[in-house]
Write an enzyme that holds these catalytic residues in place. Structure first.
Site, PDB file in Angstrom:
ATOM      1  N   PHE A 114       7.245  23.587  44.691  1.00  0.00           N
ATOM      2  CA  PHE A 114       5.869  23.132  44.535  1.00  0.00           C
ATOM      3  C   PHE A 114       5.064  23.641  45.737  1.00  0.00           C
ATOM      4  CE2 PHE A 114       2.384  20.117  44.569  1.00  0.00           C
ATOM      5  CZ  PHE A 114       2.086  20.002  43.218  1.00  0.00           C
ATOM      6  N   ASP A 182      13.255  16.889  47.867  1.00  0.00           N
ATOM      7  CA  ASP A 182      11.988  16.459  47.272  1.00  0.00           C
ATOM      8  C   ASP A 182      12.320  15.870  45.903  1.00  0.00           C
ATOM      9  OD1 ASP A 182       9.669  16.275  45.751  1.00  0.00           O
ATOM     10  OD2 ASP A 182       8.739  18.044  46.655  1.00  0.00           O
ATOM     11  N   TYR A 207       3.888   8.086  41.706  1.00  0.00           N
ATOM     12  CA  TYR A 207       2.875   8.062  40.635  1.00  0.00           C
ATOM     13  C   TYR A 207       3.336   8.786  39.373  1.00  0.00           C
ATOM     14  CZ  TYR A 207       1.728  12.314  43.357  1.00  0.00           C
ATOM     15  OH  TYR A 207       1.797  13.474  44.071  1.00  0.00           O
ATOM     16  N   LYS A 208       4.514   9.423  39.423  1.00  0.00           N
ATOM     17  CA  LYS A 208       5.002  10.110  38.221  1.00  0.00           C
ATOM     18  C   LYS A 208       5.868   9.125  37.422  1.00  0.00           C
ATOM     19  CE  LYS A 208       5.034  14.513  40.725  1.00  0.00           C
ATOM     20  NZ  LYS A 208       3.873  15.153  40.077  1.00  0.00           N
ATOM     21  N   ARG A 354       4.408  21.592  29.731  1.00  0.00           N
ATOM     22  CA  ARG A 354       5.459  20.622  30.091  1.00  0.00           C
ATOM     23  C   ARG A 354       5.323  19.390  29.189  1.00  0.00           C
ATOM     24  NH1 ARG A 354       5.036  19.672  36.480  1.00  0.00           N
ATOM     25  NH2 ARG A 354       3.060  18.723  35.799  1.00  0.00           N
TER      26      ARG A 354
HETATM   27  C1  PLP Z   1       7.539  18.599  43.575  1.00  0.00           C
HETATM   28  C2  PLP Z   1       6.295  18.106  44.244  1.00  0.00           C
HETATM   29  N1  PLP Z   1       6.212  18.134  45.580  1.00  0.00           N
HETATM   30  C3  PLP Z   1       5.094  17.717  46.225  1.00  0.00           C
HETATM   31  C4  PLP Z   1       4.000  17.261  45.531  1.00  0.00           C
HETATM   32  C5  PLP Z   1       2.790  16.824  46.287  1.00  0.00           C
HETATM   33  O1  PLP Z   1       2.656  15.447  46.262  1.00  0.00           O
HETATM   34  P1  PLP Z   1       1.486  14.689  47.061  1.00  0.00           P
HETATM   35  O2  PLP Z   1       0.185  15.205  46.540  1.00  0.00           O
HETATM   36  O3  PLP Z   1       1.684  13.255  46.696  1.00  0.00           O
HETATM   37  O4  PLP Z   1       1.670  14.964  48.497  1.00  0.00           O
HETATM   38  C6  PLP Z   1       4.061  17.192  44.129  1.00  0.00           C
HETATM   39  C7  PLP Z   1       2.909  16.688  43.359  1.00  0.00           C
HETATM   40  O5  PLP Z   1       2.858  16.700  42.163  1.00  0.00           O
HETATM   41  C8  PLP Z   1       5.230  17.639  43.485  1.00  0.00           C
HETATM   42  O6  PLP Z   1       5.317  17.639  42.142  1.00  0.00           O
END
Ligand code: PLP
Length: 379
Positions: A114, A182, A207-208, A354
């Site tokens: 990500f 992560d 939040y997911k 997705r």
């Molecule tokens: C795999 C992954 N890492 C990091 C993040 C970033 O999260 P945040 O905006 O809460 O820092 C996300 C957000 O969707 C994510 O899916």
């Protein structure tokens, strides 16, 4: 399998949009109990004002969620803390655990990491005066004596593929490196055993799959052997019993909670508490069993749709509930699925849709309708 024989165990506990909702991998639905939980906090605030910290237990609002979250990720409550948000927490964990030396300084990260994770590791190595083009390796399998940290996604946000966290952690340790995971797309999706897998640290958002609400507080796991690690400190990391002594010297409180910095967001924690109660009622093992059946059902349906390709591994043990589909015109299709067929999935660059049948909530009928809608649009 069908909805009669395998009903969604907590569908009645969430606010359902009128559409078929398959985007719980992006934002989980609202627990019905969330509204009353927030209202209760608002009432405490209006009637107690500052005394709410003591009289209504606000001081404990984040710590109270450590045990239920620990059950979701397979950890001891001591090793879990609820704080900040995911990217912030990745930075804090790297600050504590990434200690580059001239010999051992590289961070290995997923090729399809990500973007925020890529930004976090690149900025860390640069902050240490290193060149990200040399010090960041985009292959979590490329672990050697120069690797300091492996940052692994438990489940890929793009393909939905589940990593073998235990194996990567063991490989990292064998090379003398640390494994940081992560869990954004893994927590609440797959059964996890962070303690048994000997993971060094992990961070995730709530939040997911955990339905904590948009921008809800994140969480960390820190293995016991790192509880004394040097860190970027704040007063909320001081033991609760000593925090209001107002000493200038930082003495870390016990466990992962010693990595907290700031006052917890009491209102924002209320929906998460409501959602975690549902996870405790259903339990990760039952949730996972239904997830395997339901995701398998949707995977079969999607496999028969002409004109698209399921990117997610077919083996249940190599995925959670997200199915990613590569299809030309994906961005446009996501819009049409919603507008013309009442199906909410999401689009990710460059050509991926997705679909996440969330086992707490999604029905078999919804999976059938989503696959039929995609087939109709591709015909
Ligand atoms: C795999 C992954 N890492 C990091 C993040 C970033 O999260 P945040 O905006 O809460 O820092 C996300 C957000 O969707 C994510 O899916």
């Amino acid at each position: 399998m069908d909805d009669h024989r395998d009903p969604a165990p907590a569908r009645h506990r969430f606010a359902l949009p009128p559409e078929v909702y398959l985007a719980g991998n992006s934002l989980g639905l609202q627990p019905l109990a969330a509204r009353a939980a927030i209202a209760a906090r608002l009432d405490e605030w209006s009637s107690l004002a500052v005394e709410g910290w003591w009289d209504a237990g606000w001081l404990d609002a984040a710590d109270a969620l450590r045990a239920p979250l620990a059950r979701v990720v397979g950890a001891r409550p001591d090793d879990v803390a609820v704080m900040n948000t995911l990217t912030v927490n990745l930075h804090l964990l790297l600050a504590a655990l990434y200690r580059p030396t001239p010999e051992r300084y590289r961070i290995a990260i997923d090729e399809d990491a990500f973007p925020s994770d890529s930004h976090a590791v690149a900025s860390h190595v640069a902050w240490h005066g290193l060149d990200p083009r040399d010090a960041v390796v985009r292959d979590p399998g490329a672990i050697d004596e120069t690797t300091a940290v492996v940052l692994l996604a438990g489940v890929s946000y793009l393909t939905g593929a589940a990593a073998d966290i235990a194996a990567v952690t063991a490989a990292a340790h064998a090379a003398g490196a640390l494994a940081v995971i992560d869990l954004a797309h893994a927590a609440g999706n797959l059964p996890l055993e962070l303690d048994a897998w000997d993971v060094d640290a992990a961070a995730w958002c709530t939040y997911k799959y955990l339905n904590g609400g948009p921008g809800a507080p994140g969480a960390i796991y820190v293995h016991e052997r790192h509880h004394g690690a040097p860190r970027l400190a704040g007063w909320w990391g001081v033991d609760a019993a000593d925090r209001f002594r107002m000493e200038p010297d930082f003495v870390a409180g016990p466990g992962a909670a010693g990595f907290a910095l700031s006052t917890p967001p009491v209102l924002a924690l209320a929906p998460l508490a409501a959602s975690l109660a549902v996870f405790d009622e259903v339990g990760m093992p039952a949730l996972r069993e239904r997830s395997v059946r339901l995701t398998g059902h949707l995977a079969d349906r999607l496999a028969s749709v002409a004109g698209c390709e399921v990117l997610t591994p077919p083996e249940p043990e190599r995925r959670g509930c997200q199915l990613s589909v590569r299809v030309p015109g994906a961005r446009d299709l996501a819009g049409r699925l919603r507008a013309e067929h009442g199906v909410i999935c999401d689009f990710r660059e460059p050509d991926v849709l997705r679909f996440a049948p969330v086992p707490l909530i999604t029905t078999y009928d919804e999976c059938d309708r989503a696959a039929a809608a995609l087939a109709a649009l591709l015909r």
